[in-house]
Scaffold this motif. Sequence first.
Motif, PDB file in Angstrom:
ATOM      1  N   VAL A 102      14.596 -40.483 -10.080  1.00  0.00           N
ATOM      2  CA  VAL A 102      14.876 -39.439 -11.055  1.00  0.00           C
ATOM      3  C   VAL A 102      16.056 -38.588 -10.615  1.00  0.00           C
ATOM      4  O   VAL A 102      16.258 -38.336  -9.437  1.00  0.00           O
ATOM      5  CB  VAL A 102      13.647 -38.535 -11.315  1.00  0.00           C
ATOM      6  CG1 VAL A 102      12.555 -39.300 -12.041  1.00  0.00           C
ATOM      7  CG2 VAL A 102      13.119 -37.936 -10.035  1.00  0.00           C
ATOM      8  N   CYS A 103      16.823 -38.179 -11.601  1.00  0.00           N
ATOM      9  CA  CYS A 103      17.994 -37.340 -11.375  1.00  0.00           C
ATOM     10  C   CYS A 103      17.917 -36.185 -12.362  1.00  0.00           C
ATOM     11  O   CYS A 103      17.696 -36.396 -13.552  1.00  0.00           O
ATOM     12  CB  CYS A 103      19.261 -38.161 -11.620  1.00  0.00           C
ATOM     13  SG  CYS A 103      20.805 -37.244 -11.482  1.00  0.00           S
ATOM     14  N   GLY A 104      18.058 -34.983 -11.858  1.00  0.00           N
ATOM     15  CA  GLY A 104      18.024 -33.807 -12.724  1.00  0.00           C
ATOM     16  C   GLY A 104      18.000 -32.552 -11.878  1.00  0.00           C
ATOM     17  O   GLY A 104      17.544 -32.561 -10.737  1.00  0.00           O
ATOM     18  N   LYS A 151      11.507 -33.325 -13.474  1.00  0.00           N
ATOM     19  CA  LYS A 151      11.416 -34.559 -12.691  1.00  0.00           C
ATOM     20  C   LYS A 151       9.981 -34.896 -12.294  1.00  0.00           C
ATOM     21  O   LYS A 151       9.548 -36.034 -12.458  1.00  0.00           O
ATOM     22  CB  LYS A 151      12.315 -34.466 -11.443  1.00  0.00           C
ATOM     23  CG  LYS A 151      13.798 -34.399 -11.757  1.00  0.00           C
ATOM     24  CD  LYS A 151      14.673 -34.397 -10.515  1.00  0.00           C
ATOM     25  CE  LYS A 151      14.435 -33.246  -9.569  1.00  0.00           C
ATOM     26  NZ  LYS A 151      14.756 -31.923 -10.122  1.00  0.00           N
ATOM     27  N   SER A 152       9.241 -33.920 -11.779  1.00  0.00           N
ATOM     28  CA  SER A 152       7.865 -34.188 -11.338  1.00  0.00           C
ATOM     29  C   SER A 152       6.947 -34.518 -12.505  1.00  0.00           C
ATOM     30  O   SER A 152       6.062 -35.379 -12.388  1.00  0.00           O
ATOM     31  CB  SER A 152       7.316 -33.002 -10.544  1.00  0.00           C
ATOM     32  OG  SER A 152       8.035 -32.867  -9.335  1.00  0.00           O
ATOM     33  N   THR A 155       7.879 -38.128 -13.389  1.00  0.00           N
ATOM     34  CA  THR A 155       7.426 -39.115 -12.405  1.00  0.00           C
ATOM     35  C   THR A 155       5.913 -39.309 -12.459  1.00  0.00           C
ATOM     36  O   THR A 155       5.431 -40.427 -12.260  1.00  0.00           O
ATOM     37  CB  THR A 155       7.874 -38.759 -10.969  1.00  0.00           C
ATOM     38  OG1 THR A 155       7.382 -37.468 -10.614  1.00  0.00           O
ATOM     39  CG2 THR A 155       9.386 -38.827 -10.829  1.00  0.00           C
ATOM     40  N   ASP A 194       9.644 -39.388  -6.563  1.00  0.00           N
ATOM     41  CA  ASP A 194       9.899 -38.024  -7.037  1.00  0.00           C
ATOM     42  C   ASP A 194      10.749 -37.341  -5.968  1.00  0.00           C
ATOM     43  O   ASP A 194      10.304 -36.480  -5.231  1.00  0.00           O
ATOM     44  CB  ASP A 194       8.587 -37.276  -7.276  1.00  0.00           C
ATOM     45  CG  ASP A 194       8.800 -35.912  -7.922  1.00  0.00           C
ATOM     46  OD1 ASP A 194       9.969 -35.548  -8.182  1.00  0.00           O
ATOM     47  OD2 ASP A 194       7.799 -35.211  -8.161  1.00  0.00           O
ATOM     48  N   PRO A 199      14.962 -35.953  -5.563  1.00  0.00           N
ATOM     49  CA  PRO A 199      16.113 -35.652  -6.419  1.00  0.00           C
ATOM     50  C   PRO A 199      17.282 -36.597  -6.112  1.00  0.00           C
ATOM     51  O   PRO A 199      17.956 -36.447  -5.095  1.00  0.00           O
ATOM     52  CB  PRO A 199      16.449 -34.200  -6.055  1.00  0.00           C
ATOM     53  CG  PRO A 199      15.993 -34.057  -4.642  1.00  0.00           C
ATOM     54  CD  PRO A 199      14.803 -34.962  -4.487  1.00  0.00           C
ATOM     55  N   ASN A 250      20.259 -36.697  -6.962  1.00  0.00           N
ATOM     56  CA  ASN A 250      21.240 -35.830  -7.611  1.00  0.00           C
ATOM     57  C   ASN A 250      22.643 -35.913  -7.038  1.00  0.00           C
ATOM     58  O   ASN A 250      23.527 -35.190  -7.478  1.00  0.00           O
ATOM     59  CB  ASN A 250      20.764 -34.376  -7.554  1.00  0.00           C
ATOM     60  CG  ASN A 250      19.539 -34.158  -8.406  1.00  0.00           C
ATOM     61  OD1 ASN A 250      19.220 -34.967  -9.272  1.00  0.00           O
ATOM     62  ND2 ASN A 250      18.842 -33.073  -8.171  1.00  0.00           N
ATOM     63  N   TYR A 255      17.456 -40.009 -15.837  1.00  0.00           N
ATOM     64  CA  TYR A 255      18.294 -38.805 -15.763  1.00  0.00           C
ATOM     65  C   TYR A 255      17.838 -37.788 -16.795  1.00  0.00           C
ATOM     66  O   TYR A 255      17.866 -38.054 -17.991  1.00  0.00           O
ATOM     67  CB  TYR A 255      19.751 -39.183 -15.974  1.00  0.00           C
ATOM     68  CG  TYR A 255      20.724 -38.029 -16.061  1.00  0.00           C
ATOM     69  CD1 TYR A 255      20.575 -36.883 -15.295  1.00  0.00           C
ATOM     70  CD2 TYR A 255      21.807 -38.102 -16.918  1.00  0.00           C
ATOM     71  CE1 TYR A 255      21.479 -35.837 -15.383  1.00  0.00           C
ATOM     72  CE2 TYR A 255      22.736 -37.063 -17.009  1.00  0.00           C
ATOM     73  CZ  TYR A 255      22.551 -35.927 -16.237  1.00  0.00           C
ATOM     74  OH  TYR A 255      23.446 -34.893 -16.330  1.00  0.00           O
TER      75      TYR A 255
END
Length: 190
Positions: free
Chosen positions: A22-24, A30-31, A34, A94, A96, A98, A121
Amino acid sequence: MTSKNTLVTAVGFCNATALHMVCGKIASGKSTLTARLADAQRTVLISEDVWIARLYPDEIHTLADYVRCAARLKTVLTEHIQSLLSAGVSVVLDFPFNTTDTREWGHSLARAVGCEHRLHYLEVSDEICKSRLRARNASGEHPFQTSEAQYELITRHFVPPTADEGFELVVYDETGSVRGQSALEIGLSD
């Protein structure tokens, strides 16, 4: 967030083993995402926040502290994640993803075992992230409290994904709905 059926269709869950990343920005969801992704059969969730909070209690006070502890955690978990994927268990991280460096680490995990990989994303505005962050901090349920000043500092390092990174990409809008499934489709080209 999206309904479970829409999410399953959008991210293409099937019998194939996959690594989900996940990217954000902080508090983009994100959590929450996920947790939904990890609902699939033969899928495990590994949460960086949980591991760091338990392994390094009261050690994360600065961005440098986080970077140091996160690097150690990745070193320890790399072979474990690859073992799970090799055994046919899908993994939802989970963490980042990023920056280009963290995404390269994720890519290397999938390449090492030859499994599918997806980068999810969450494209959420700073205004909404900060609002969610304030609510999260007030609830006291998250293992870390993040101030708006820390949010700004960390967000300076955020790099949205680009098409040339080679990910199967799923992009979500501020409501958690799937906005697109291609970097080019949603304008994330170089």
